[in-house]
Design a protein around this motif. Sequence first.
Motif, short mmCIF file in Angstrom:
data_model
loop_
_atom_site.label_atom_id
_atom_site.label_comp_id
_atom_site.label_asym_id
_atom_site.label_seq_id
_atom_site.Cartn_x
_atom_site.Cartn_y
_atom_site.Cartn_z
N SER A 190 54.13 62.03 6.74
CA SER A 190 52.95 62.87 6.60
C SER A 190 51.87 62.30 7.49
CB SER A 190 52.48 62.91 5.15
OG SER A 190 52.07 61.62 4.79
N ARG A 191 50.79 63.04 7.55
CA ARG A 191 49.68 62.60 8.37
C ARG A 191 49.13 61.27 7.85
NH1 ARG A 191 47.40 65.30 12.19
NH2 ARG A 191 45.34 64.64 12.89
N GLU A 192 49.13 61.14 6.53
CA GLU A 192 48.57 59.93 5.92
C GLU A 192 49.44 58.71 6.19
OE1 GLU A 192 48.98 62.86 4.03
OE2 GLU A 192 46.95 63.33 4.73
N SER A 193 50.74 58.92 6.39
CA SER A 193 51.63 57.78 6.54
C SER A 193 51.84 57.39 8.00
CB SER A 193 52.97 58.06 5.86
OG SER A 193 53.53 59.23 6.41
N ASP A 213 47.49 60.39 17.20
CA ASP A 213 46.14 60.59 16.68
C ASP A 213 45.10 59.79 17.45
OD1 ASP A 213 46.94 62.33 14.82
OD2 ASP A 213 45.93 61.32 13.15
N ASN A 215 52.37 64.38 13.60
CA ASN A 215 52.57 63.11 12.90
C ASN A 215 53.43 62.16 13.73
OD1 ASN A 215 51.27 64.51 10.91
ND2 ASN A 215 53.13 64.92 9.75
N GLU A 217 49.86 55.66 9.97
CA GLU A 217 49.54 54.25 10.18
C GLU A 217 50.62 53.34 9.60
OE1 GLU A 217 47.34 52.49 11.98
OE2 GLU A 217 46.98 54.48 12.83
#
Lengths: 402, 234
Positions: free
Chosen positions: A231-234, A262, A59, A236
């Motif tokens: 997290s991975r989602e955050s 990523d 991340n 961006e």
Amino acid sequence: MRAPDLIRFARDAAAGNPLRTVLLVLAMSIGVASVVVLTALGDGARRYVVNEFSSLGTNLVIVLPGKSQTGGFNPGNAITNTPRDLTIDDAQALLRASAVRRVAPLAVGTSEISVGGKLREVMVAGTTAQYIDVRRLPLAQGRFLAEGDWRRGASEAVIGAKIRDELFGANPALGQLVRIGDRRFRIIGIMASTGQGLGMNTDELVLVPVSLAQAMFNSNTLFRVLVEANSRESIELAKSQATAILKARHEGEEDVTVITQDAVLATFDRLLGTLTLAVAGIAAISLAVAGILVMNVMLVSVTQRTSEIGLLKALGATGGTIRTAFLTEAAMLSLAGAVLGFLLGHAGAAIIRQLYPVYPAYPPDWAAIAGLGTALVTGILFGVLPARRAARLDPVESLAKR
Amino acid sequence: MMNEPLIALSGVERVFQLGDSEVHALHQLDLRIDSGEYVAVMGPSGSGKSTLLNLLGLLDRPNAGTYRLEGRDVTTLSPEEQARVRSERIGFVFQSFHLVPRLTAAENIALPMVLAGTAPSERRKRVDQALKDYGLTNRAGHRPNELSGGQRQRVAIARATIMQPAVILADEPTGNLDRATGEEVMRLLEELNGKGVTLIVVTHDAALGARAQRQLRMEDGELRQDSRQCAPRT
């Protein structure tokens, strides 16, 4: 004909001519094995690169000073085009972003480390206590840099495994004083050996508090700021927040580059994934060749067994039964070859892994399945023509042949 | 049905194309064979007797004329239906035995049932009985190349009868056997005929032909002589 009888009949027919059977199975297995091994190599390369990037941490958002692209005119550029420093305060400010969990500043330079008359050149990285968590690095001995004010730091150093070996050999290194540049540091920790790594190799790195490193190199700017998103989602979100914070701190000028791991990973992933597909395609040609061989051998087999086919017809076999029998035989031989090739391919990949342990040469699942599938399909496809020929034989003429 | 003959050929023609010339292997053939008959088809080579046998066995189709087997016109059947008739109603015995070399005696005997999809338990029962009937029980696991000529032909006869056909077509069944063995094979075939199976033997051996109750003499694709002898059946 019942399915078990069909299979037994085909098996007996195949066993009746061992040389033919062995050659055919071998050809098919070489085809499948080459698909498995070549895709293992291709996918291994992909995994290797992806792993190396992942070892930077998860991340991860990386902030670099300077902007690679210039967007529009900025009054700041008119006066000076020197990019602003990326300072420790900038790094600390990033902690305010909601999507950010940890921040580790990084100042890098080379210096000399000496102890007991031994001296070597090392890469010195100035950072903070968070670094080891952000990068997910294992510690072998002692502890990592202490938490505390980023602008001050105790004269403590953490050294890489290789440096420990070279400077201290078998002697204990923890608690020893070393000289780095013109300062004295106490060794408080030793990084575990992680082997190869893209970019900086922690085995040959000396880690000191970031403020001391900056003082040592007489510089105010940071080499990188490593930011870990929640997290991975955050990722961006963390990226845009970091950009916004630094832009605000730099008088509205976006003079840093923020990259996500990523994005880099995805590019390599795509690139090497395509390469693997291409290699698999080349290997598939050998499967097509094997398929043609299946056809050839089955055609010869039909000719050799003409009188048997005539007999089967006289005994009441329909054309369909004979066609199915020959197709079953072709499918069985192809399947045997495919399974053998699958095992051979995996053995080959295992040997490659033995020879090059860092190279994760595992064939991807899709390649193994595609290899097996293609072998079966080509085997059956190329078996159709001989089977049809067998089914169409005239029983009177066939019986007359001996 | 009682008056319906087993085999009825009428106006059957079979023409082969050899280069430019047409060869009439069978010419305007009319023939009736009743159920349970023992018929010998004799004649010089090229007289059309093998063609007749292939035709009767549905391995070949006539160019003209009709062939009724058990009252049913079989010339117009599809190849699949013909295969079914062959499987259920006709047994073949060949001069060169035609055993599958990689299969054992028992497997060779079972082959027609395997092709017909008979259940394995039923197959085993019938094969065991056949092995016993033909004195092959201790040869069941042997392959054809481990059997004597007589044994091979016995396996072939067992195979021809395993589906309990209405008619057995034998093409020179003793041609590859010595006198004594040939005698034994003929005795087996005649025993089958005694049980009601129609037996049609093609031979050019006059002595063999004389054993049959009815002799058909063929020449140039035509039936020249059809003689019956009313020898009492044993």
